[in-house]
Design a protein around this motif. Structure first.
Motif, PDB file in Angstrom:
ATOM      1  N   ARG A  58      54.520  51.487  62.507  1.00  0.00           N
ATOM      2  CA  ARG A  58      53.252  51.013  63.087  1.00  0.00           C
ATOM      3  C   ARG A  58      52.778  51.940  64.199  1.00  0.00           C
ATOM      4  O   ARG A  58      51.588  52.163  64.364  1.00  0.00           O
ATOM      5  CB  ARG A  58      53.410  49.576  63.617  1.00  0.00           C
ATOM      6  N   GLN A  59      53.750  52.511  64.956  1.00  0.00           N
ATOM      7  CA  GLN A  59      53.354  53.460  66.006  1.00  0.00           C
ATOM      8  C   GLN A  59      52.678  54.697  65.415  1.00  0.00           C
ATOM      9  O   GLN A  59      51.730  55.215  65.979  1.00  0.00           O
ATOM     10  CB  GLN A  59      54.576  53.894  66.818  1.00  0.00           C
ATOM     11  N   LEU A  60      53.203  55.160  64.253  1.00  0.00           N
ATOM     12  CA  LEU A  60      52.596  56.335  63.614  1.00  0.00           C
ATOM     13  C   LEU A  60      51.114  56.071  63.350  1.00  0.00           C
ATOM     14  O   LEU A  60      50.251  56.895  63.649  1.00  0.00           O
ATOM     15  CB  LEU A  60      53.267  56.620  62.261  1.00  0.00           C
ATOM     16  N   VAL A  61      50.855  54.898  62.774  1.00  0.00           N
ATOM     17  CA  VAL A  61      49.477  54.561  62.397  1.00  0.00           C
ATOM     18  C   VAL A  61      48.605  54.467  63.648  1.00  0.00           C
ATOM     19  O   VAL A  61      47.487  54.986  63.687  1.00  0.00           O
ATOM     20  CB  VAL A  61      49.436  53.214  61.627  1.00  0.00           C
ATOM     21  N   GLY A  69      44.819  47.941  57.218  1.00  0.00           N
ATOM     22  CA  GLY A  69      43.444  47.963  57.741  1.00  0.00           C
ATOM     23  C   GLY A  69      43.208  49.183  58.621  1.00  0.00           C
ATOM     24  O   GLY A  69      42.171  49.850  58.531  1.00  0.00           O
ATOM     25  N   ALA A  70      44.189  49.498  59.459  1.00  0.00           N
ATOM     26  CA  ALA A  70      44.035  50.649  60.370  1.00  0.00           C
ATOM     27  C   ALA A  70      44.061  51.950  59.587  1.00  0.00           C
ATOM     28  O   ALA A  70      43.334  52.896  59.917  1.00  0.00           O
ATOM     29  CB  ALA A  70      45.150  50.630  61.413  1.00  0.00           C
ATOM     30  N   ILE A  71      44.891  52.007  58.552  1.00  0.00           N
ATOM     31  CA  ILE A  71      44.955  53.233  57.738  1.00  0.00           C
ATOM     32  C   ILE A  71      43.595  53.495  57.107  1.00  0.00           C
ATOM     33  O   ILE A  71      43.092  54.614  57.086  1.00  0.00           O
ATOM     34  CB  ILE A  71      46.047  53.098  56.654  1.00  0.00           C
ATOM     35  N   PHE A  72      42.985  52.434  56.624  1.00  0.00           N
ATOM     36  CA  PHE A  72      41.658  52.564  56.008  1.00  0.00           C
ATOM     37  C   PHE A  72      40.606  52.909  57.065  1.00  0.00           C
ATOM     38  O   PHE A  72      39.855  53.880  56.931  1.00  0.00           O
ATOM     39  CB  PHE A  72      41.291  51.263  55.284  1.00  0.00           C
ATOM     40  N   ALA A  73      40.598  52.145  58.149  1.00  0.00           N
ATOM     41  CA  ALA A  73      39.560  52.338  59.168  1.00  0.00           C
ATOM     42  C   ALA A  73      39.628  53.739  59.798  1.00  0.00           C
ATOM     43  O   ALA A  73      38.602  54.330  60.129  1.00  0.00           O
ATOM     44  CB  ALA A  73      39.703  51.267  60.256  1.00  0.00           C
ATOM     45  N   GLY A 118      40.801  56.395  58.316  1.00  0.00           N
ATOM     46  CA  GLY A 118      40.701  57.429  57.283  1.00  0.00           C
ATOM     47  C   GLY A 118      41.943  58.303  57.219  1.00  0.00           C
ATOM     48  O   GLY A 118      41.854  59.530  57.116  1.00  0.00           O
ATOM     49  N   LEU A 119      43.128  57.688  57.291  1.00  0.00           N
ATOM     50  CA  LEU A 119      44.368  58.464  57.330  1.00  0.00           C
ATOM     51  C   LEU A 119      44.831  58.838  55.918  1.00  0.00           C
ATOM     52  O   LEU A 119      44.568  58.124  54.959  1.00  0.00           O
ATOM     53  CB  LEU A 119      45.480  57.653  58.015  1.00  0.00           C
ATOM     54  N   THR A 120      45.508  59.963  55.837  1.00  0.00           N
ATOM     55  CA  THR A 120      46.178  60.368  54.596  1.00  0.00           C
ATOM     56  C   THR A 120      47.649  60.017  54.737  1.00  0.00           C
ATOM     57  O   THR A 120      48.249  60.329  55.767  1.00  0.00           O
ATOM     58  CB  THR A 120      46.041  61.893  54.389  1.00  0.00           C
ATOM     59  N   VAL A 121      48.220  59.373  53.736  1.00  0.00           N
ATOM     60  CA  VAL A 121      49.636  59.023  53.781  1.00  0.00           C
ATOM     61  C   VAL A 121      50.368  59.760  52.664  1.00  0.00           C
ATOM     62  O   VAL A 121      49.973  59.657  51.501  1.00  0.00           O
ATOM     63  CB  VAL A 121      49.852  57.496  53.597  1.00  0.00           C
ATOM     64  N   ARG A 122      51.405  60.538  53.037  1.00  0.00           N
ATOM     65  CA  ARG A 122      52.209  61.223  52.029  1.00  0.00           C
ATOM     66  C   ARG A 122      53.694  60.947  52.289  1.00  0.00           C
ATOM     67  O   ARG A 122      54.075  60.653  53.402  1.00  0.00           O
ATOM     68  CB  ARG A 122      51.972  62.733  52.087  1.00  0.00           C
ATOM     69  N   GLY A 123      54.499  61.068  51.266  1.00  0.00           N
ATOM     70  CA  GLY A 123      55.921  60.840  51.492  1.00  0.00           C
ATOM     71  C   GLY A 123      56.729  60.954  50.231  1.00  0.00           C
ATOM     72  O   GLY A 123      56.250  61.465  49.216  1.00  0.00           O
ATOM     73  N   GLY A 124      57.961  60.498  50.299  1.00  0.00           N
ATOM     74  CA  GLY A 124      58.843  60.505  49.132  1.00  0.00           C
ATOM     75  C   GLY A 124      60.047  61.400  49.322  1.00  0.00           C
ATOM     76  O   GLY A 124      60.199  62.073  50.342  1.00  0.00           O
ATOM     77  N   GLN A 125      60.929  61.377  48.322  1.00  0.00           N
ATOM     78  CA  GLN A 125      62.116  62.238  48.351  1.00  0.00           C
ATOM     79  C   GLN A 125      61.658  63.691  48.257  1.00  0.00           C
ATOM     80  O   GLN A 125      60.676  63.996  47.574  1.00  0.00           O
ATOM     81  CB  GLN A 125      63.030  61.930  47.152  1.00  0.00           C
TER      82      GLN A 125
END
Ligand code: NAD
Ligand code: ZN
Length: 375
Positions: free
Chosen positions: A277-280, A305-309, A311-318
């Protein structure tokens, strides 16, 4: 356990020279990924020498010293052909275990329980390595095992985390977690040209290493409001990219979720619940969250909601280790990077139980532990 044997024509048997304990092993150790069975062998970070090769192996021969990537990849499926190596379609026969929730899951991983294929791992004297021609990388002569053992996982993991940030000169990258993965993510972000890195943790010796080895500015999350502080440090905007190198340490399942809810209701929100949550909250509008910490199951209260508002890009995975390995081996050979600088403990494989206890509690200024099997 009996020594492994060649099962498929493309297998090799590797005599393990060095193997490590990873933060990912702790999720199994702590019971967050409850798919271990009695007799399973842990460990997905190992290097060593080939002592037997199946008849279909062409790139390697007995006596070669090799780096073994932690994801197992067939090299022939759609995902491998598109360099999405850790998502291989053919190396995890057990992926159906999570399909009803996830739709599909990633490929196999050495020593990572039956969620990831049930392969025997590298915290052992010998390991069977399938698809050897696809994944292995030869260690150039003269380079000691210790300098490349972290290329099996956490160096490419940290590197991918930084690549996912799409770094531009002048950027600020904040990294939650100054463990082995976080430290190598910070080094990689610097290597890829970021101007500032900010490391966040609670252990003074880890923060110290981030400062000394990665030229990071550091924040102790037990002492400051991290999101507020990050905004103050970046002209009110927030970091351009935020890397999560914490993972399930921050979020458990079951009872811890209930505990978190109570803490939040009482406004006692502290460390363990808050990294994601801190990251966001901290990231600047239009920035990137690069999630390299491992999560499984449901992580609720993720602020969509915050990610959308924002306009963040989220990436991840192994990490797609195979993709980065040749380049990183070259950087080690040219002495541009030395991942072994974060190794703090060298122990015998016999002492692995003590190693796990030390690593899980971060005692004795422990950052990265390597284990050496006796042959
Ligand atoms: P680690 O346990 O040594 O480090 C985690 C660090 O996070 C610790 O130093 C801890 O103090 C810190 N931390 C905990 N809560 C925090 C918070 N709220 N804010 C900031 N820091 C916090 O583990 P590691 O070996 O560095 O691995 C880190 C993560 O990376 C793990 O989740 C591991 O599973 C994951 N990992 C992912 C990949 C991949 O391919 N994506 C590969 C390897 C490891
Ligand atoms: Zn690992």
């Amino acid at each position: 356990m009996p020594d492994p044997e060649i099962v498929q024509k493309g297998d090799v048997i590797v005599k393990v020279a060095l193997t490590c304990i990873c933060g990912s092993d702790l999720h199994l150790y702590n019971g967050y990924v409850p798919t271990m069975k009695k007799g399973d062998i842990l460990g997905h970070e190992f290097v060593g020498e080939i002592v037997a090769a199946g008849p279909a192996v062409t790139r390697f021969r007995v006596g070669d010293r090799v780096i073994v990537p932690f994801p197992i990849s067939c090299g022939a499926c759609w995902y491998c052909k598109h360099e999405l190596w850790s998502l291989c379609d053919n190396s995890n026969p057990n992926s159906w275990m999570m399909e009803h929730i996830y739709g599909d899951t990633g490929g196999g991983i050495f020593g990572y329980s039956h969620l990831y294929g049930g392969y025997a791992g590298g915290q052992a004297e010998y390991v069977r390595v399938p698809f050897a021609d696809v994944g292995l990388e030869k260690i150039p002569d003269g380079i000691p095992y210790e300098q490349v053992v972290l290329l099996t996982d956490i160096m490419p993991t940290g590197y991918q985390a930084a690549v996912y940030c799409n770094i531009n000169p002048g950027d600020t990258v904040a990294v939650w977690g100054c463990g082995p993965v976080g430290l190598l993510a910070m080094k990689s972000a610097k290597l890829l040209g970021t101007e500032r890195v900010i490391g966040i943790d609670r252990f003074p010796d880890r923060l110290q290493m981030a400062h000394n080895q990665c030229q990071a500015e550091v924040l102790n999350y037990e002492e400051v409001d991290v999101a507020e502080q990050l905004q103050n440090m970046t002209g009110g905007r927030g970091p351009d990219s935020c890397i999560d190198a914490v993972g399930l340490e921050a979020r458990g399942t079951g009872i811890e979720d209930v505990y978190d809810l109570v803490k939040q209701t009482l406004r006692l929100e502290t460390d363990r619940a808050s990294a994601l949550r801190q990251l966001v909250k901290a990231c600047r509008k239009g920035g990137t969250l690069s999630i390299t910490g491992v999560y499984s199951g449901f992580i609720d209260k993720f602020p969509m909601g915050a990610i959308f508002a924002k306009g963040l890009t989220v990436r991840g995975g192994q990490a797609h280790v195979h993709k980065y390995l040749p380049h990183l081996v070259q950087l080690v050979a040219e002495q541009q990077i030395d991942p072994s600088s974060i190794i703090t403990h060298r122990m015998s494989l016999e002492d692995a139980p003590e190693g796990y206890r030390t690593f899980v509690k971060k005692q004795d200024s422990c950052i990265k532990i390597v284990l050496k099997p006796e042959h």
